[in-house]
Design a protein around this motif. Structure first.
Motif, PDB file in Angstrom:
ATOM      1  N   LYS A 124      -9.619   5.177   0.152  1.00  0.00           N
ATOM      2  CA  LYS A 124      -8.255   4.664  -0.319  1.00  0.00           C
ATOM      3  C   LYS A 124      -8.252   3.422   0.557  1.00  0.00           C
ATOM      4  O   LYS A 124      -8.641   3.041   1.722  1.00  0.00           O
ATOM      5  N   LYS A 125      -7.643   2.414  -0.043  1.00  0.00           N
ATOM      6  CA  LYS A 125      -7.255   1.118   0.596  1.00  0.00           C
ATOM      7  C   LYS A 125      -6.036   0.962   1.446  1.00  0.00           C
ATOM      8  O   LYS A 125      -5.110   2.007   1.114  1.00  0.00           O
ATOM      9  N   ILE A 126      -5.994   0.270   2.417  1.00  0.00           N
ATOM     10  CA  ILE A 126      -4.733   0.190   3.225  1.00  0.00           C
ATOM     11  C   ILE A 126      -4.019  -1.100   3.347  1.00  0.00           C
ATOM     12  O   ILE A 126      -4.803  -2.291   3.927  1.00  0.00           O
ATOM     13  N   TRP A 127      -2.841  -1.261   2.855  1.00  0.00           N
ATOM     14  CA  TRP A 127      -2.031  -2.430   2.762  1.00  0.00           C
ATOM     15  C   TRP A 127      -1.046  -1.892   3.838  1.00  0.00           C
ATOM     16  O   TRP A 127       0.186  -1.654   3.553  1.00  0.00           O
ATOM     17  N   ALA A 128      -0.932  -2.354   4.985  1.00  0.00           N
ATOM     18  CA  ALA A 128      -0.094  -2.080   5.955  1.00  0.00           C
ATOM     19  C   ALA A 128       1.296  -2.837   5.824  1.00  0.00           C
ATOM     20  O   ALA A 128       1.259  -3.894   5.492  1.00  0.00           O
ATOM     21  N   MET A 129       2.222  -2.215   6.002  1.00  0.00           N
ATOM     22  CA  MET A 129       3.744  -2.766   5.748  1.00  0.00           C
ATOM     23  C   MET A 129       4.120  -3.481   7.161  1.00  0.00           C
ATOM     24  O   MET A 129       3.936  -3.009   8.103  1.00  0.00           O
ATOM     25  N   VAL A 130       4.549  -4.626   6.798  1.00  0.00           N
ATOM     26  CA  VAL A 130       5.210  -5.472   7.854  1.00  0.00           C
ATOM     27  C   VAL A 130       6.791  -5.478   7.509  1.00  0.00           C
ATOM     28  O   VAL A 130       7.086  -6.121   6.696  1.00  0.00           O
ATOM     29  N   GLY A 131       7.586  -4.950   8.560  1.00  0.00           N
ATOM     30  CA  GLY A 131       9.063  -4.796   8.405  1.00  0.00           C
ATOM     31  C   GLY A 131       9.838  -5.860   9.250  1.00  0.00           C
ATOM     32  O   GLY A 131       9.323  -6.193  10.409  1.00  0.00           O
ATOM     33  N   THR A 134      -3.792   3.562  -2.797  1.00  0.00           N
ATOM     34  CA  THR A 134      -3.498   2.339  -1.412  1.00  0.00           C
ATOM     35  C   THR A 134      -2.360   2.979  -0.785  1.00  0.00           C
ATOM     36  O   THR A 134      -1.149   3.137  -1.306  1.00  0.00           O
ATOM     37  N   LEU A 135      -2.768   2.858   0.487  1.00  0.00           N
ATOM     38  CA  LEU A 135      -1.643   3.460   1.664  1.00  0.00           C
ATOM     39  C   LEU A 135      -0.986   2.366   2.385  1.00  0.00           C
ATOM     40  O   LEU A 135      -1.678   1.306   2.430  1.00  0.00           O
ATOM     41  N   SER A 136       0.318   2.315   2.332  1.00  0.00           N
ATOM     42  CA  SER A 136       1.116   1.506   3.252  1.00  0.00           C
ATOM     43  C   SER A 136       1.843   2.204   4.271  1.00  0.00           C
ATOM     44  O   SER A 136       3.053   2.267   4.043  1.00  0.00           O
ATOM     45  N   PRO A 137       1.064   2.387   5.537  1.00  0.00           N
ATOM     46  CA  PRO A 137       1.825   2.705   6.511  1.00  0.00           C
ATOM     47  C   PRO A 137       2.908   1.816   7.125  1.00  0.00           C
ATOM     48  O   PRO A 137       2.314   0.623   7.234  1.00  0.00           O
ATOM     49  N   ARG A 138       4.011   2.325   7.819  1.00  0.00           N
ATOM     50  CA  ARG A 138       5.106   1.414   8.350  1.00  0.00           C
ATOM     51  C   ARG A 138       4.327   0.983   9.820  1.00  0.00           C
ATOM     52  O   ARG A 138       4.916   1.457  10.764  1.00  0.00           O
TER      53      ARG A 138
END
Length: 540
Positions: A283-290, A252-256
């Motif tokens: 691969k799944k993508i759960w994108a990061m929210v900052g 699972t990828l979490s790009p910012r």
């Protein structure tokens, strides 16, 4: 290559091959010769372990001492035993950055096998310990490793019914009792023969029993392989991030990609090439929210119905537009007065994401009653979101005057304990550090400066240091010091310490793991993590 170097390499290869006659290793010089693969050993017809020898030879775990011969009565060395044990469990050798034993050279054929077992606590060592790899392993030593392997050293008082129980060492008595009770080692004529060398036929019988045991227990942890392994993209290009992911167990990828903005507009850094790559590699993508740790801006958005709803609408739109699998909310430095509004933000966002079948995960810090976590209503957030990600690091934060570990095992264990008081393990993801801190100390041992460094940078510093890393059993971690113009100290994050943390999460039954950050890992650490997964899949 020079003739001298060529002859030296030939001699080393022959020596390694001879030393590994019990093991089938992955290197070409150590595999079973093609002519031997279908050979029936001429010297095992009278062996009680005939079936075990034949079976394990067919599986590529045990080899003969020479074509057509197994030498069933021959003693097994400690290095050979550990290697065979690893291979039975499906483990791979680990070229660890720090050696657990001072008498196990990184150039030895058995180095990676011993380190793999050490990291999983099957064998125990420290910076000052010796392993004696070429000494024959005794039956009581083998019993102790098996007991550690199944993580059972008996219950209550250790009592042995063997007639030679008085010859069993105190440190091995519980282990002998355990392996006898489980049926791994039964003795002969009511004698255990604790100090006798383990023979090759005994090894075969013992390993096949262990293989049967692990197979029977594997179904209990069959879901481990499919659980969440999330990696954040940080300080890497897309291509570098993809390369790191392929080396790892990350699924699972979490790009910012997304950040709050004072106007309620979301900063969108979506990279479509990574979207395409993730689908290609499943691969799944759960994108990061900052929120960029901006307390004032975060308060402004959370406390305003208009800005909060505007932010939520935009987040839902980007999930829909880019067909994202989910979002990871990482709001840090949130004012405690925004506790109710932050919970409401999560509840409203999850309600909107539900129709898109998108996951919502939230990063939270360990709860030690400080202002840093005052905004987190762990129970309500856990009820609203799909997952809570416990950031298991910053035990000693960068601005502290007191140097120390980013995440020692006792601190992490307590952090997880507190976390699971309010969070269901099925909703818990444990985030582990793939970074450490380089502390600069004054004469009093206090920190005057610190910098975050990757594990790759850490290992480079260790390799250049004249000091040897010291293992601390109390925190399950190495430290090392070095001096340039000032004194520096590091609490190392490497395969041995990291595996202890990883196993903690496995034991607690968490839904998965996250890594801050994917590019911070050295390649040997991913080997350690994959071994921990294989170990868990064996039900051990």
């Amino acid at each position: 290559m020079s003739p001298i170097r060529s002859r030296l390499l030939t001699k080393l290869t022959l020596l390694a091959t001879a030393a590994m006659t019990i093991i089938t290793a992955s290197a070409s010089s150590l595999t079973i010769p093609a002519a031997e693969a279908d050979v029936t050993f001429q010297d095992i017809s009278d062996s009680y372990a005939y079936q075990s020898i034949t079976s394990l030879h067919a599986k590529g775990i045990l080899a003969g001492t020479q074509p057509g011969y197994f030498s069933p009565k021959k003693a097994v060395t400690r290095a050979e035993w550990v290697t065979a044990l690893d291979r039975t469990l499906g483990l791979k050798p680990v070229q660890a950055s720090v050696s657990s034993y001072r008498d196990v050279s990184k150039q030895a054929w058995y180095y990676g096998w011993i380190e793999a077992a050490s990291q999983l606590d099957v064998v125990q060592g420290g910076s000052s310990a010796t392993f004696q790899p070429n000494s024959p392993i005794t039956r009581q030593e083998a019993a102790l490793m098996i007991a550690r392997l199944i993580r059972s050293t008996g219950s209550g008082e250790a009592v042995s019914t063997f007639t030679d129980a008085d010859k069993i060492a105190d440190w091995a008595l519980e282990a002998v009792t355990t392996v006898n009770r489980y049926g791994f080692m039964k003795g002969e004529d009511n004698r255990f023969r604790p100090t006798s060398s383990l023979t090759r036929e005994e090894t075969a019988a013992l390993l096949e029993r262990l293989l049967t045991y692990s197979t029977q227990h594997a179904s209990k942890t069959a879901s481990t392989a499919s659980s969440i392994r999330l990696g954040w993209q940080y300080d890497q290009s897309v291509q570098q991030f993809e390369s790191s992911v392929l080396q790892s167990n990350i699924n699972t990828l979490s790009p910012r990609w997304f950040f709050l903005n004072e106007t309620g507009n979301i900063s969108d850094l979506t990279d479509t090439s990574l979207l395409a790559w993730s689908k290609q590699h499943q691969k799944k993508i759960w994108a990061m929210v900052g929120n960029r740790s901006n307390l004032t801006m975060t308060h402004q958005i959370l406390s305003s119905d208009v800005l909060r709803n505007k932010t939520i609408t935009q987040l839902v739109n980007v999930v829909s537009t880019h067909h994202l699998d989910g979002l990871v909310i990482d709001f840090e430095n949130v004012d405690g007065q925004d506790r109710t509004q932050f919970t409401l933000f999560i509840q409203q966002l999850k309600a909107k994401l539900k129709s898109l079948n998108a996951v919502l995960a939230i990063c939270v810090s360990p709860d030690y009653g400080t202002d840093w976590t005052a905004a987190f209503d762990y129970k309500q957030l856990g009820a609203a979101a799909d997952y809570l990600i416990l950031m298991g690091y910053d035990e000693h934060w960068g601005g502290s005057s007191i140097p120390g570990s980013v995440s020692s095992l006792p601190w992490l264990r307590e952090s997880v304990r507190r976390f699971l008081l309010t969070t269901d393990p099925d909703k818990a993801i444990l985030a582990l550090p793939l970074f450490t801190r380089n502390w600069t100390l004054n004469a009093s041992g206090q920190s005057v400066a610190s910098s975050d460094i990757s594990l790759i940078e850490q290992n480079q510093l260790v390799s250049r240091s004249t000091s040897k890393p010291i293992w601390h059993a109390d925190i399950q971690q190495y430290t090392v010091s070095y001096r340039d113009t000032q004194l520096h100290k590091l609490w190392l994050e490497e395969g041995r310490s990291f595996t202890r943390k990883y196993r903690l999460g496995q034991d607690k039954g968490v839904a998965g793991f996250a890594y801050w950050y994917a590019g911070g890992a050295s390649s040997d650490l991913w080997s350690s993590v994959k071994n921990a997964d294989r170990f868990a899949q064996r039900g051990l």
